[in-house]
Design an enzyme around this catalytic site. Structure first.
Site, short mmCIF file in Angstrom:
data_model
loop_
_atom_site.label_atom_id
_atom_site.label_comp_id
_atom_site.label_asym_id
_atom_site.label_seq_id
_atom_site.Cartn_x
_atom_site.Cartn_y
_atom_site.Cartn_z
N CYS A 108 4.65 13.93 -6.57
CA CYS A 108 4.00 15.16 -7.23
C CYS A 108 2.73 14.45 -8.04
O CYS A 108 3.19 13.77 -8.79
CB CYS A 108 5.13 15.78 -7.95
SG CYS A 108 4.14 17.15 -8.57
N HIS A 126 0.79 -1.49 -0.13
CA HIS A 126 0.06 -0.08 0.16
C HIS A 126 0.70 1.11 -0.09
O HIS A 126 0.52 2.34 0.28
CB HIS A 126 -0.98 0.08 1.24
CG HIS A 126 -2.04 -1.09 1.06
ND1 HIS A 126 -2.70 -1.68 2.40
CD2 HIS A 126 -2.52 -1.61 -0.01
CE1 HIS A 126 -3.60 -2.49 1.52
NE2 HIS A 126 -3.55 -2.53 0.38
N THR A 167 -3.03 -9.29 10.46
CA THR A 167 -3.86 -9.14 9.79
C THR A 167 -5.32 -9.69 9.60
O THR A 167 -5.08 -11.27 9.93
CB THR A 167 -3.09 -9.15 8.32
OG1 THR A 167 -4.05 -8.76 7.13
CG2 THR A 167 -2.68 -10.46 7.92
N CYS A 175 7.84 21.63 -10.09
CA CYS A 175 6.85 22.03 -11.08
C CYS A 175 5.50 22.97 -10.32
O CYS A 175 4.50 23.08 -11.08
CB CYS A 175 6.02 20.89 -11.83
SG CYS A 175 5.16 19.82 -10.81
N CYS A 210 4.29 16.13 -11.85
CA CYS A 210 5.28 15.68 -12.44
C CYS A 210 5.79 14.27 -12.00
O CYS A 210 6.78 13.57 -12.61
CB CYS A 210 6.54 16.41 -12.41
SG CYS A 210 7.31 16.92 -10.84
ZN ZN Z 1 6.07 18.18 -9.68
#
Ligand code: ZN
Length: 255
Positions: free
Chosen positions: A132, A124, A194, A156, A135
Site C-alpha cells: 500500500c 527487484h 542474465t 486505509c 500505509c
Molecule cells: Zn493502506
C-alpha cells in the site's frame, strides 16, 4: 561437437562448485523464458510492446488506473499460470544437496520459491505481493480482487502497488544489502540467464569477481559478462545447461 563442449564446461563448473565453500546463483530473465515469461529487453521483449513509462513510479502515483490496466495484463493475466522449469528445480536441488547457499534473483515471478528454493534474495521485489502506498501494508495478490483497478488498501484506502521495483525506485532492503554481502562472501557465482545490462544488479557479479569468486555463466549467447568476468561458459538454454551441471555434480535431476 557442441554437446561435448557443453559437457566439458559442465564438468569444469561442477569442479568449481564442489571445491567452493559458498556458492551463490544470480538469475535473470533468461531462466524464466522457458517457463513462458518473455524478457523485458531485446527483440520480442515486453518493452517492444508496452510503454515502460507505465512502470515509472512517478507516473504510477499520478495515473495508477492507467498503469494498473497494463500491469494487470502483463503480470496477473499473462504470467499467472507460469510454472517453474527444470532450471529452477535444479537450483532448488543444489540447495537441498548443500551445494548452493542462495539464489539472488532479478526476476519478480516467484518461480524460484515455487520450485522450493529456500534462500532467495529478491533484488527487484516480487509481483506476487502488493504494497500500500498509503500505509505500507503488504498483502498477497491472491487475497485481492483485481476486478476493479487500481486495487485499494482495506485498511486505509490507499492505492496498492505491486511490490517489485518500478523505474525510479531504490533496490529493496534487506535484499540489496544481502546481495552485496553475498557477492563479497561467495567463492563461486553461477550467472544464469542474465546479460549484465541492468543497473545496479549487474554490479553484483562484477563485485563477486573482484573479490575472487569464480564465475560460471549460463546463457544462450555471449553476454557483456562473458569476456569480462566469466571463467566457465555454458552456452545453452538454462534447462539444458543446468541438467548437465546437475549430472556432473551427481545430483538426481528428477525434481
Ligand atoms: Zn493502506
Amino acid at each position: 561437437m557442441k554437446n561435448e563442449g557443453l559437457e566439458q564446461s559442465a564438468a569444469k563448473a561442477a569442479a568449481l562448485v564442489k571445491k567452493g565453500s559458498r556458492v551463490a546463483a544470480f538469475t535473470g530473465a533468461g531462466i524464466s523464458v522457458e517457463s513462458g515469461i518473455p524478457p523485458f529487453r531485446g527483440p520480442g521483449g515486453l518493452w517492444s510492446r508496452y510503454d515502460p513509462r507505465l512502470l515509472e513510479i512517478d507516473f504510477f502515483r499520478e495515473n495508477p488506473g492507467q498503469s494498473w490496466k497494463t500491469i494487470k495484463e502483463i503480470f496477473y493475466d499473462s504470467f499467472a499460470g507460469a510454472k517453474p522449469n527444470a532450471a529452477h528445480y535444479a537450483l532448488a536441488a543444489m540447495e537441498s544437496a548443500g551445494m548452493l547457499h542462495c539464489v539472488i534473483t532479478q526476476n519478480i515471478d516467484n518461480l524460484h520459491q515455487e520450485a522450493a528454493s529456500r534462500q532467495v534474495l529478491e533484488f527487484h521485489g516480487n509481483s506476487r505481493r502488493l504494497v500500500c502506498l498509503g500505509c505500507s501494508m503488504s498483502c498477497r495478490v491472491s487475497q485481492i480482487s483485481l476486478e476493479e483497478i487500481p486495487p485499494t488498501c482495506r485498511a486505509c484506502g490507499g492505492i496498492l502497488k505491486p511490490d517489485f521495483v518500478f523505474f525510479g525506485e531504490p533496490i529493496p532492503e534487506p535484499a540489496g544489502i544481502r546481495s552485496n554481502l553475498e557477492s563479497r562472501l561467495s567463492d563461486v557465482f553461477l550467472l544464469i540467464g542474465t546479460t549484465g545490462e541492468v543497473m545496479p544488479a549487474c554490479l553484483i557479479p562484477r563485485t563477486a569477481k573482484a573479490n575472487g569468486a569464480a564465475i560460471v555463466e549460463i546463457n544462450t549467447a555471449p553476454s557483456e559478462f562473458t569476456d569480462e568476468i566469466t571463467d566457465v561458459f555454458l552456452e545453452a538454454p538454462a534447462t539444458k545447461a543446468m541438467g548437465c551441471l546437475l549430472q556432473a555434480l551427481g545430483i538426481p535431476g528428477d525434481r
